[in-house]
Design an enzyme around this catalytic site. Sequence first.
Site, PDB file in Angstrom:
ATOM      1  N   GLU B 141       0.828  -1.213   0.000  1.00  0.00           N
ATOM      2  CA  GLU B 141       0.000   0.000   0.000  1.00  0.00           C
ATOM      3  C   GLU B 141       0.862   1.263   0.000  1.00  0.00           C
ATOM      4  O   GLU B 141       0.532   2.248  -0.664  1.00  0.00           O
ATOM      5  CB  GLU B 141      -0.915  -0.007   1.240  1.00  0.00           C
ATOM      6  N   LYS B 216       5.656   4.161 -10.078  1.00  0.00           N
ATOM      7  CA  LYS B 216       4.343   4.107  -9.421  1.00  0.00           C
ATOM      8  C   LYS B 216       3.233   3.864 -10.438  1.00  0.00           C
ATOM      9  O   LYS B 216       2.284   3.120 -10.167  1.00  0.00           O
ATOM     10  CB  LYS B 216       4.115   5.404  -8.651  1.00  0.00           C
TER      11      LYS B 216
END
Lengths: 436, 436
Positions: B141, B216
């Site tokens: 996460e 990302k």
Amino acid sequence: MATVVSLEARERATQPAVGAATPTRLALLGLGQVGSAVARLAPAVSPQLERSLHITGALVRDVLRRRACDVTVTNDARSLLDDRPDVVVEALGGLEPARSLALDAIERGIPVVTANKSVVAAHGDELLDAAARRGVPFRYEASVIAGVPFLCTFARRPIAAGVTQIAGIVNGTSHFVLSRIQTGSTYADALAEAQRRGFAEPDPSKDIEGGDAAEKLAILLRHFGRLRVRPSDIETSGIGSITPADLTQAAVFGATIKPVAFADWTGSHTPAAFVGPALVPAGHPLAGLRGVTNGICLRGPVCGTLVFSGPGAGPEVTAATLLDDVVEALADRCEPREFEIATSCRPEAPRGLGWFVRLRSAGRLPEAVDVADLLASHDVWCSRTSSTTTADGCESRWLQTHPCSEGRATAALDALRIGASCDLWRIPVLETIDAE
Amino acid sequence: MATVVSLEARERATQPAVGAATPTRLALLGLGQVGSAVARLAPAVSPQLERSLHITGALVRDVLRRRACDVTVTNDARSLLDDRPDVVVEALGGLEPARSLALDAIERGIPVVTANKSVVAAHGDELLDAAARRGVPFRYEASVIAGVPFLCTFARRPIAAGVTQIAGIVNGTSHFVLSRIQTGSTYADALAEAQRRGFAEPDPSKDIEGGDAAEKLAILLRHFGRLRVRPSDIETSGIGSITPADLTQAAVFGATIKPVAFADWTGSHTPAAFVGPALVPAGHPLAGLRGVTNGICLRGPVCGTLVFSGPGAGPEVTAATLLDDVVEALADRCEPREFEIATSCRPEAPRGLGWFVRLRSAGRLPEAVDVADLLASHDVWCSRTSSTTTADGCESRWLQTHPCSEGRATAALDALRIGASCDLWRIPVLETIDAE
């Protein structure tokens, strides 16, 4: 669902498993706008799910009424539950029979998913207690900001969930109306447009007067603060008092007016809370939201400021969230346990906020400097002031105060109202949130 | 964790269970900024957790170095894993030995939690495959927008997860620098300030040139789109080319410039993607974010537009997210299963976006109307144009085009550059998102 990894759930969900499992048998309580959307969406999304969804039947009041969706209807709730569905989706709205039927299902060991904020706000403890005792999932993600999953996230993440302040736009109807007034509509036209476009109920009073937002705030206070608050104990005001001139002046002050649900329990067991229009400075995360969009700003000592926004209502997004809750409910494996009741409390008025104040007089208002002096004598300090004379010859003046206690603001503004013999209206000012 | 109800996890988490469970034994790989923050935060948050956290040891390179935190250190990774911790937190950064040690832990059946975007972007499939085979949680996460939990949410909610477009600000350093330039700083001053305040690495090139954001975006493409993309295959540009005048002109066009990671796979198996500065219209949800704040805008056919924002980096928020992942990892009950590899693809250039273009010439530029005519002859249409002459006598002109294909834009702008013998620079324009 045993989530091995974040990716995995999605992967399993989008690929039917080899030797695919039997369908999930879903009983629908209610076949209104949301219930019908669930019935429409269930077959459409089934190919993306590990187990397809089969609706065993829907509870309706009038079984003879023609309906667009192809679902077996019944007015016998007992038979629907006797049929042992895997999960119940409650889409009746209102308190009864929603509460009783949800309890009945839970007692039978059937997971329940709901979007019904009224029943969760009023009877959440009872339902959660029953669910805990029986070890049965009870989920209500769609009850607050229906299209944005966030309650479920924080339920599993105790550190992020340690927020102590909530500021949200949780009612789309009042947000739409204010947004429209800001772009030149009258209140009446904006509300009529909201109704025409299906954003507002035929009787919009619960949206416009803040009752809907107060229910949602009560749910949020329980979820994040373990605080049990009755919606009727939250200081609530509607948006009916906002004039186009207020919105214009708010812009002059570098701000806007939004319908806000606010609670702060930083360093206190008693939350300060209100529901109603508030002045929101331009840099605040809620200031940029428009139309019917809902959003919530969560603040805590460890996690800083988190903002979640998206659609807050609408049959389709609500149905999508209910069905995701169905997937989660069936993935949860629950042990029966003791339910720990939240702390019951009565919220206080907001502490330490500034105020946006409108003075209005049929005659002349005192000079700005005299108003500021009078307030200063009560230790309330103006940061901005501005005035106009309207077509009817009335003079209006707006001012914004620096943060102060509610008691001090009330004393100062009461003195001002009497001294200046004017009408006085005020709303709180949300504090600026500095991003860096 | 068997979440009976959304509230329940939080309740159990904030109250030690009767006959409280033994502490969670956590092994730390790395004791740099993030690792140290984990060591500091673990005892502080333990009272809020069902099981307190005990750090069994931390892997460091230099065991003799004095450290502020009171954790047993070792340079022997094997001994740390031989000690059978309940969970491993990988905070080494970089590819090796992070990848090997994470794999080793997973193979031993120990859940792994990481914030390491490089290793998840480059070796995610390998790690996820190992985790699936062994039935061991592997969570990441904190690897994208470290302070905002959202990956875990969508992993459990397949309908909401059906997004087909992502636009995010996922690098805080470049966002801070652009925000500072917008308020008057030079690029060099802004970057120096970011370094002084700890937002930028001593070598900030990976942040400033887009490499960090590309990693990302690769993680997001796998997570949401089941698309396996190499970060180096994503068209990436840095923010070094942005001038204060570009930001001023963007504002004239009712927009701002943000460092964006973008991907769209609506109706296609091949995503269109880029990382780099983009013109963002004022009403777009990303336009209002400031400073180091990160945010992501997810769009899908069922769920509309969802926006999540908050802190994207920082040792404290990253540590908080890692520890919440620890709680989730230990709550997951995983069965070994077959890992399904994502679709490998090479992203295309963005399709159907507009362009923000700067022309610059030591001499005179052609008239605006002639520029527009030339572009129109290539079927590229200007929506706005504006020009200035800078102190050095150079003329600059900015224009914005309506959406068009990348190929058509390239052909038209190449013709313009040659025809006008000028320097030409362009960035994509994110489409406006209408909220209602």
